[in-house]
Write a protein that holds these residues in place. Structure first.
Motif, PDB file in Angstrom:
ATOM      1  N   GLY A  98       0.818  -1.205   0.000  1.00 50.44           N
ATOM      2  CA  GLY A  98       0.000   0.000   0.000  1.00 50.44           C
ATOM      3  C   GLY A  98       0.850   1.253   0.000  1.00 50.44           C
ATOM      4  O   GLY A  98       2.055   1.209   0.276  1.00 50.44           O
ATOM      5  N   PHE A  99       0.228   2.367  -0.321  1.00 44.38           N
ATOM      6  CA  PHE A  99       0.851   3.685  -0.252  1.00 44.38           C
ATOM      7  C   PHE A  99      -0.033   4.601   0.568  1.00 44.38           C
ATOM      8  O   PHE A  99      -1.269   4.509   0.493  1.00 44.38           O
ATOM      9  N   TYR A 100       0.598   5.450   1.342  1.00 48.87           N
ATOM     10  CA  TYR A 100      -0.130   6.531   1.998  1.00 48.87           C
ATOM     11  C   TYR A 100       0.308   7.809   1.296  1.00 48.87           C
ATOM     12  O   TYR A 100       1.432   8.272   1.447  1.00 48.87           O
ATOM     13  N   SER A 101      -0.589   8.342   0.478  1.00 47.84           N
ATOM     14  CA  SER A 101      -0.251   9.487  -0.372  1.00 47.84           C
ATOM     15  C   SER A 101      -1.439  10.432  -0.441  1.00 47.84           C
ATOM     16  O   SER A 101      -2.582   9.990  -0.654  1.00 47.84           O
ATOM     17  N   GLY A 102      -1.180  11.710  -0.238  1.00 49.36           N
ATOM     18  CA  GLY A 102      -2.266  12.684  -0.284  1.00 49.36           C
ATOM     19  C   GLY A 102      -3.298  12.480   0.795  1.00 49.36           C
ATOM     20  O   GLY A 102      -4.477  12.795   0.613  1.00 49.36           O
ATOM     21  N   GLY A 103      -2.866  11.923   1.916  1.00 49.64           N
ATOM     22  CA  GLY A 103      -3.782  11.690   3.026  1.00 49.64           C
ATOM     23  C   GLY A 103      -4.687  10.502   2.842  1.00 49.64           C
ATOM     24  O   GLY A 103      -5.635  10.312   3.610  1.00 49.64           O
ATOM     25  N   LEU A 105      -5.010   6.114   1.880  1.00 46.70           N
ATOM     26  CA  LEU A 105      -4.383   4.807   1.735  1.00 46.70           C
ATOM     27  C   LEU A 105      -4.775   4.231   0.380  1.00 46.70           C
ATOM     28  O   LEU A 105      -5.963   4.144   0.060  1.00 46.70           O
ATOM     29  N   ILE A 106      -3.765   3.843  -0.397  1.00 45.95           N
ATOM     30  CA  ILE A 106      -3.981   3.389  -1.765  1.00 45.95           C
ATOM     31  C   ILE A 106      -3.295   2.047  -1.958  1.00 45.95           C
ATOM     32  O   ILE A 106      -2.126   1.881  -1.611  1.00 45.95           O
ATOM     33  N   SER A 107      -4.010   1.093  -2.518  1.00 46.65           N
ATOM     34  CA  SER A 107      -3.426  -0.212  -2.808  1.00 46.65           C
ATOM     35  C   SER A 107      -2.621  -0.148  -4.101  1.00 46.65           C
ATOM     36  O   SER A 107      -3.027   0.484  -5.077  1.00 46.65           O
ATOM     37  N   MET A 108      -1.467  -0.820  -4.102  1.00 51.00           N
ATOM     38  CA  MET A 108      -0.626  -0.890  -5.295  1.00 51.00           C
ATOM     39  C   MET A 108      -0.021  -2.290  -5.359  1.00 51.00           C
ATOM     40  O   MET A 108       1.184  -2.469  -5.310  1.00 51.00           O
ATOM     41  N   SER A 109      -0.896  -3.278  -5.488  1.00 52.79           N
ATOM     42  CA  SER A 109      -0.480  -4.674  -5.394  1.00 52.79           C
ATOM     43  C   SER A 109      -0.695  -5.466  -6.670  1.00 52.79           C
ATOM     44  O   SER A 109      -0.446  -6.663  -6.706  1.00 52.79           O
ATOM     45  N   SER A 110      -1.173  -4.810  -7.725  1.00 55.43           N
ATOM     46  CA  SER A 110      -1.421  -5.509  -8.983  1.00 55.43           C
ATOM     47  C   SER A 110      -1.208  -4.557 -10.141  1.00 55.43           C
ATOM     48  O   SER A 110      -1.092  -3.332  -9.956  1.00 55.43           O
ATOM     49  N   ALA A 111      -1.175  -5.112 -11.358  1.00 54.72           N
ATOM     50  CA  ALA A 111      -0.991  -4.282 -12.544  1.00 54.72           C
ATOM     51  C   ALA A 111      -2.144  -3.297 -12.700  1.00 54.72           C
ATOM     52  O   ALA A 111      -1.949  -2.125 -13.062  1.00 54.72           O
ATOM     53  N   GLU A 113      -4.056  -2.023 -10.336  1.00 51.63           N
ATOM     54  CA  GLU A 113      -3.944  -0.974  -9.320  1.00 51.63           C
ATOM     55  C   GLU A 113      -2.820  -0.003  -9.664  1.00 51.63           C
ATOM     56  O   GLU A 113      -2.918   1.190  -9.389  1.00 51.63           O
ATOM     57  N   PHE A 114      -1.761  -0.532 -10.255  1.00 50.59           N
ATOM     58  CA  PHE A 114      -0.667   0.332 -10.680  1.00 50.59           C
ATOM     59  C   PHE A 114      -1.166   1.316 -11.735  1.00 50.59           C
ATOM     60  O   PHE A 114      -0.875   2.519 -11.690  1.00 50.59           O
ATOM     61  N   LEU A 115      -1.936   0.838 -12.699  1.00 51.67           N
ATOM     62  CA  LEU A 115      -2.425   1.688 -13.780  1.00 51.67           C
ATOM     63  C   LEU A 115      -3.425   2.732 -13.289  1.00 51.67           C
ATOM     64  O   LEU A 115      -3.584   3.795 -13.907  1.00 51.67           O
ATOM     65  N   SER A 116      -4.114   2.425 -12.189  1.00 45.70           N
ATOM     66  CA  SER A 116      -5.107   3.373 -11.666  1.00 45.70           C
ATOM     67  C   SER A 116      -4.566   4.196 -10.497  1.00 45.70           C
ATOM     68  O   SER A 116      -5.332   4.902  -9.829  1.00 45.70           O
ATOM     69  N   PHE A 117      -3.263   4.129 -10.240  1.00 50.40           N
ATOM     70  CA  PHE A 117      -2.648   4.804  -9.091  1.00 50.40           C
ATOM     71  C   PHE A 117      -2.879   6.316  -9.203  1.00 50.40           C
ATOM     72  O   PHE A 117      -2.320   6.981 -10.091  1.00 50.40           O
ATOM     73  N   PRO A 118      -3.685   6.910  -8.321  1.00 47.77           N
ATOM     74  CA  PRO A 118      -4.133   8.299  -8.475  1.00 47.77           C
ATOM     75  C   PRO A 118      -3.036   9.367  -8.521  1.00 47.77           C
ATOM     76  O   PRO A 118      -3.175  10.327  -9.290  1.00 47.77           O
ATOM     77  N   GLU A 124       3.500   9.273 -16.426  1.00 46.37           N
ATOM     78  CA  GLU A 124       4.356   9.087 -15.250  1.00 46.37           C
ATOM     79  C   GLU A 124       4.334   7.635 -14.789  1.00 46.37           C
ATOM     80  O   GLU A 124       5.354   7.091 -14.354  1.00 46.37           O
ATOM     81  N   LYS A 125       3.178   7.000 -14.890  1.00 49.43           N
ATOM     82  CA  LYS A 125       3.083   5.583 -14.542  1.00 49.43           C
ATOM     83  C   LYS A 125       3.911   4.731 -15.510  1.00 49.43           C
ATOM     84  O   LYS A 125       4.594   3.796 -15.108  1.00 49.43           O
ATOM     85  N   ILE A 126       3.840   5.087 -16.787  1.00 52.97           N
ATOM     86  CA  ILE A 126       4.609   4.348 -17.788  1.00 52.97           C
ATOM     87  C   ILE A 126       6.098   4.470 -17.513  1.00 52.97           C
ATOM     88  O   ILE A 126       6.837   3.480 -17.554  1.00 52.97           O
ATOM     89  N   ARG A 127       6.528   5.668 -17.192  1.00 50.64           N
ATOM     90  CA  ARG A 127       7.962   5.873 -16.931  1.00 50.64           C
ATOM     91  C   ARG A 127       8.391   5.201 -15.629  1.00 50.64           C
ATOM     92  O   ARG A 127       9.506   4.687 -15.537  1.00 50.64           O
ATOM     93  N   LEU A 128       7.505   5.199 -14.630  1.00 50.55           N
ATOM     94  CA  LEU A 128       7.822   4.507 -13.380  1.00 50.55           C
ATOM     95  C   LEU A 128       7.970   3.013 -13.634  1.00 50.55           C
ATOM     96  O   LEU A 128       8.932   2.379 -13.181  1.00 50.55           O
TER      97      LEU A 128
END
Length: 478
Positions: A98-103, A105-111, A113-118, A124-128
């Motif tokens: 998970g990530f705590y970002s912008g106050g 909690l965001i899940s980042m455990s799958s492709a 979720e990665f693509l929808s990372f707010p 920026e997601k592509i470059r990451l």
């Protein structure tokens, strides 16, 4: 022969070794030396073995003082556990991040979720993703040592991704030391975590031995004793001095004096420099010049879980923690008395003021932070809270680090320095320290028994320092 220095051939034979430091690295060195037929005494300053992997009592549970897991790719650790008869008992669990970002909690455990990372735009997601994938394919880490980690990440991920993700994570882990840290640091981290994903399924699988490191350490100590290793705890080494006859005299804090053929220090480099008064000044400066990160880590025993993520990475700069580790997303709660175990680590420079905070002050800092991060968190859920502090935990891979790293063979005859500072192709973890120990015994310590040993036979006053030419070649495998 007064005034002469001779080469005195020493055929391979059983020698008496002191291994200073009873963490997993020191225990592994002792284990491999004993297997090779050497006489070994293991000296540990604490009341029990383990070092950073040691266990303690937290409420009605006993578990690791700091957080540790085993990855599927940790071949050195898994091989050692197999020798101890514990590897086949390991429990493997799929984990979530998970990530705590912008106050939030965001899940980042799958492709998906990665693509929808707010926090990130699509580009920026592509470059990451490209940065992570590209780093995982790099085999030659050496050129990365000369590139600042911030410069490398900005080049490959772009400014937006760097400022939103990488920079907050670097500061959370390294503080302002990120400015002098090389790109080899992030390469090693990405490489290890990428390997943790199972081929094809691409899932993060972490494991643990039932009973935790308390069980591993008990079993390891049992095996060492069976191999004839003498284990001495409460034996902090104050000084080691090479004697004219070729032995090394070790003095502990309690005043106990022992003599050995060889001494291997596995403790942090500044402490090695302090314990070796005969060390050449340039070498001493190199040991003292290694920058370390320390850690202040809270362990919480809770009535119920706080998160579904094993690790929650933190990008909001107001949070005074490196991460939130929900250990019981991996470890069966029955191992912890049916409760939940959470670690709240903060990595810091050894001189940071946080080391001077009282346990009560750090507890208040942690609990108020959790209240702001998790709406459902209540102090009434806290069953136990303990704080652990260690100032010299991880040697920072600063720019051109390997070029300044002292050799394992010190300038003091019969004295060796084999510690986690010699990790060059990875970050600090148990698997890497075991590899360092095993490589050192095979490639450095045991081969030295076949070499002629320079012994200075001249009488000398106490103020005179005995030296041999230091081996300045860097460790080929670390």
């Amino acid at each position: 022969m007064n005034g002469a220095t001779i080469n005195k051939p020493l055929p391979p034979r059983r020698q008496h070794w002191a291994v200073v430091g009873g963490g997993m690295l020191g225990m592994t060195v002792a284990h491999r030396l004993a297997q090779a037929g050497q006489q070994v005494t293991l000296l540990e300053s604490a009341p029990a073995l383990g070092g950073l992997t040691g266990a303690w009592q937290l409420g009605d549970a006993v578990w690791d003082r700091y957080y540790h897991v085993t990855l599927l790719s940790d071949s050195n650790l898994r091989g050692l556990l197999a020798e101890l008869g514990l590897e086949e008992q390991m429990k493997w669990v799929e984990t979530k991040t998970g990530f705590y970002s912008g106050g939030k909690l965001i899940s980042m455990s799958s492709a998906m979720e990665f693509l929808s990372f707010p926090p990130l735009k699509l580009i920026e997601k592509i470059r990451l993703g490209a940065t992570i994938f590209g780093a995982s394919k790099i085999e030659n880490w050496k050129p990365l040592e000369s590139i600042p980690v911030a410069d490398w990440l900005q080049k490959w991920s772009g400014r937006g991704t760097f400022e939103k993700i990488w920079l907050p994570l670097l500061r959370a882990k390294l503080g302002e030391a990120y400015k002098t840290t090389s790109a080899a640091f992030i390469w090693a981290h990405i490489n290890r975590m990428y390997k943790a994903r199972r081929t094809g399924l691409k899932k993060e699988m972490f494991g643990y031995v039932p009973g935790g490191y308390a069980r591993i350490l008990d079993r390891f100590a049992e095996v060492l004793r069976e191999e004839g290793v003498e284990i001495v705890c409460d034996a902090a080494v104050e000084q080691s001095v090479a004697q004219p006859e070729g032995r090394v005299e070790v003095t502990t804090r309690s005043g106990d004096v022992r003599s050995f053929d060889q001494v291997v220090f596995t403790i942090p480099s500044p402490l090695i420099a302090r314990a070796c008064p005969q060390m050449e000044e340039t070498e001493r400066a190199a040991h003292e010049g290694i920058e370390y990160l320390g850690i202040v880590c809270a362990s919480l025993l809770l009535k119920k879980p706080i998160s579904r993520y094993y690790v929650t990475n933190i990008t909001d700069t107001w949070v005074p923690l490196t991460a939130v580790i929900e250990m019981t997303t991996i470890v069966d709660r029955e191992e912890i008395g049916g409760h939940s175990l959470v670690y709240l680590p903060k990595y810091l420079a050894p001189g940071d003021e946080t080391f001077h905070l009282s346990d009560q002050a750090f507890e208040e800092r942690c609990l108020s932070t959790l209240e702001n991060m998790y709406e459902h968190f209540s102090r009434e859920d806290v069953l136990a809270f303990r704080v652990s502090r260690t100032r010299n935990v991880m040697a920072l891979p600063t720019l051109n680090y390997s070029e300044r790293l002292p050799s394992m063979r010190t300038s003091v005859p019969g004295v060796w320095a084999v510690n986690s500072a010699h990790i060059l192709k990875g970050n600090l973890n148990v698997n890497e320290t075991i590899e360092i120990a095993q490589d050192a015994v095979r490639d450095q310590l045991l081969p030295s028994l076949d070499e002629p040993r320079a012994v200075d036979l001249r009488p000398s006053p106490a103020s005179r320092t005995t030296h041999v030419e230091a081996d300045r070649e860097f460790v080929a495998r670390s």
